[in-house]
Design a protein around this motif. Structure first.
Motif, PDB file in Angstrom:
ATOM      1  N   CYS A  74       0.825  -1.224   0.000  1.00 14.64           N
ATOM      2  CA  CYS A  74       0.000   0.000   0.000  1.00 14.64           C
ATOM      3  C   CYS A  74       0.853   1.266   0.000  1.00 14.64           C
ATOM      4  CB  CYS A  74      -0.911   0.023   1.217  1.00 14.64           C
ATOM      5  SG  CYS A  74      -2.116  -1.300   1.226  1.00 14.64           S
ATOM      6  N   THR A  75       1.814   1.333   0.922  1.00 17.28           N
ATOM      7  CA  THR A  75       2.582   2.561   1.099  1.00 17.28           C
ATOM      8  C   THR A  75       3.968   2.512   0.487  1.00 17.28           C
ATOM      9  OG1 THR A  75       3.509   1.827   3.210  1.00 17.28           O
ATOM     10  CG2 THR A  75       1.400   3.006   3.283  1.00 17.28           C
ATOM     11  N   GLY A  76       4.463   1.308   0.193  1.00 17.81           N
ATOM     12  CA  GLY A  76       5.810   1.181  -0.333  1.00 17.81           C
ATOM     13  C   GLY A  76       6.879   1.193   0.745  1.00 17.81           C
ATOM     14  N   GLU A  77       6.476   1.321   2.013  1.00 16.21           N
ATOM     15  CA  GLU A  77       7.433   1.334   3.112  1.00 16.21           C
ATOM     16  C   GLU A  77       8.178   0.001   3.165  1.00 16.21           C
ATOM     17  OE1 GLU A  77       6.833   2.973   7.378  1.00 16.21           O
ATOM     18  OE2 GLU A  77       6.207   0.875   7.421  1.00 16.21           O
ATOM     19  N   LEU A  96      14.272   0.743   9.256  1.00 16.29           N
ATOM     20  CA  LEU A  96      13.466   1.309   8.184  1.00 16.29           C
ATOM     21  C   LEU A  96      14.388   1.660   7.022  1.00 16.29           C
ATOM     22  CD1 LEU A  96      10.735   2.442   7.171  1.00 16.29           C
ATOM     23  CD2 LEU A  96      11.366   4.609   8.238  1.00 16.29           C
ATOM     24  N   ILE A  97      14.005   1.246   5.813  1.00 18.34           N
ATOM     25  CA  ILE A  97      14.819   1.502   4.625  1.00 18.34           C
ATOM     26  C   ILE A  97      14.117   2.561   3.778  1.00 18.34           C
ATOM     27  CG2 ILE A  97      15.829   0.478   2.547  1.00 18.34           C
ATOM     28  CD1 ILE A  97      16.984  -0.639   5.174  1.00 18.34           C
ATOM     29  N   ARG A  98      14.756   3.733   3.660  1.00 15.94           N
ATOM     30  CA  ARG A  98      14.178   4.824   2.879  1.00 15.94           C
ATOM     31  C   ARG A  98      14.972   5.142   1.624  1.00 15.94           C
ATOM     32  NH1 ARG A  98      13.693   8.220   8.297  1.00 15.94           N
ATOM     33  NH2 ARG A  98      15.789   7.416   8.269  1.00 15.94           N
ATOM     34  N   SER A  99      16.147   4.504   1.477  1.00 19.19           N
ATOM     35  CA  SER A  99      16.971   4.774   0.299  1.00 19.19           C
ATOM     36  C   SER A  99      17.892   3.581   0.050  1.00 19.19           C
ATOM     37  CB  SER A  99      17.816   6.033   0.513  1.00 19.19           C
ATOM     38  OG  SER A  99      18.805   5.781   1.499  1.00 19.19           O
ATOM     39  N   PRO A 100      18.434   3.486  -1.145  1.00 23.42           N
ATOM     40  CA  PRO A 100      19.388   2.405  -1.429  1.00 23.42           C
ATOM     41  C   PRO A 100      20.611   2.460  -0.507  1.00 23.42           C
ATOM     42  CG  PRO A 100      18.663   3.428  -3.464  1.00 23.42           C
ATOM     43  CD  PRO A 100      18.129   4.257  -2.343  1.00 23.42           C
ATOM     44  N   GLU A 101      20.995   3.663  -0.096  1.00 21.26           N
ATOM     45  CA  GLU A 101      22.142   3.810   0.800  1.00 21.26           C
ATOM     46  C   GLU A 101      21.855   3.183   2.164  1.00 21.26           C
ATOM     47  OE1 GLU A 101      20.788   6.475  -0.919  1.00 21.26           O
ATOM     48  OE2 GLU A 101      22.343   6.543  -2.458  1.00 21.26           O
ATOM     49  N   GLU A 102      20.621   3.333   2.658  1.00 19.31           N
ATOM     50  CA  GLU A 102      20.258   2.732   3.943  1.00 19.31           C
ATOM     51  C   GLU A 102      20.248   1.208   3.847  1.00 19.31           C
ATOM     52  OE1 GLU A 102      16.634   4.618   5.211  1.00 19.31           O
ATOM     53  OE2 GLU A 102      17.729   6.303   6.050  1.00 19.31           O
ATOM     54  N   GLU A 140       9.453  -9.451   1.040  1.00 17.10           N
ATOM     55  CA  GLU A 140       8.199 -10.110   1.360  1.00 17.10           C
ATOM     56  C   GLU A 140       7.117  -9.049   1.456  1.00 17.10           C
ATOM     57  OE1 GLU A 140       8.338 -12.779   4.596  1.00 17.10           O
ATOM     58  OE2 GLU A 140       9.943 -13.949   3.719  1.00 17.10           O
ATOM     59  N   TYR A 141       5.953  -9.343   0.919  1.00 16.45           N
ATOM     60  CA  TYR A 141       4.853  -8.383   0.904  1.00 16.45           C
ATOM     61  C   TYR A 141       3.734  -8.853   1.803  1.00 16.45           C
ATOM     62  CZ  TYR A 141       7.316  -6.545  -3.108  1.00 16.45           C
ATOM     63  OH  TYR A 141       8.259  -5.997  -3.925  1.00 16.45           O
TER      64      TYR A 141
END
Length: 55
Positions: free
Chosen positions: A10-13, A31-37, A54-55
């Protein structure tokens, strides 16, 4: 335990963590917000292989 990324459809989080292969329970770590994280997570836990989503 195997590394996984739990992703919300739903949110892509995305949350990186480890899944107990016997029980299926996921321990959320970061929490992963970027490829760097994601790369930082892999570096901290010395993960060299691709991490399944996994979704």
């Amino acid at each position: 335990m195997k590394p996984v990324i739990r992703a919300s459809i739903c949110t892509g989080e995305e949350i990186a963590g480890f899944k107990d292969i016997r029980t299926g329970k996921i321990e959320e770590i970061m929490l992963i917000r970027s490829p760097e994280e994601l790369e930082r997570f892999k570096e901290i836990y010395e993960i060299t292989e691709e991490i399944a989503k996994e979704y």
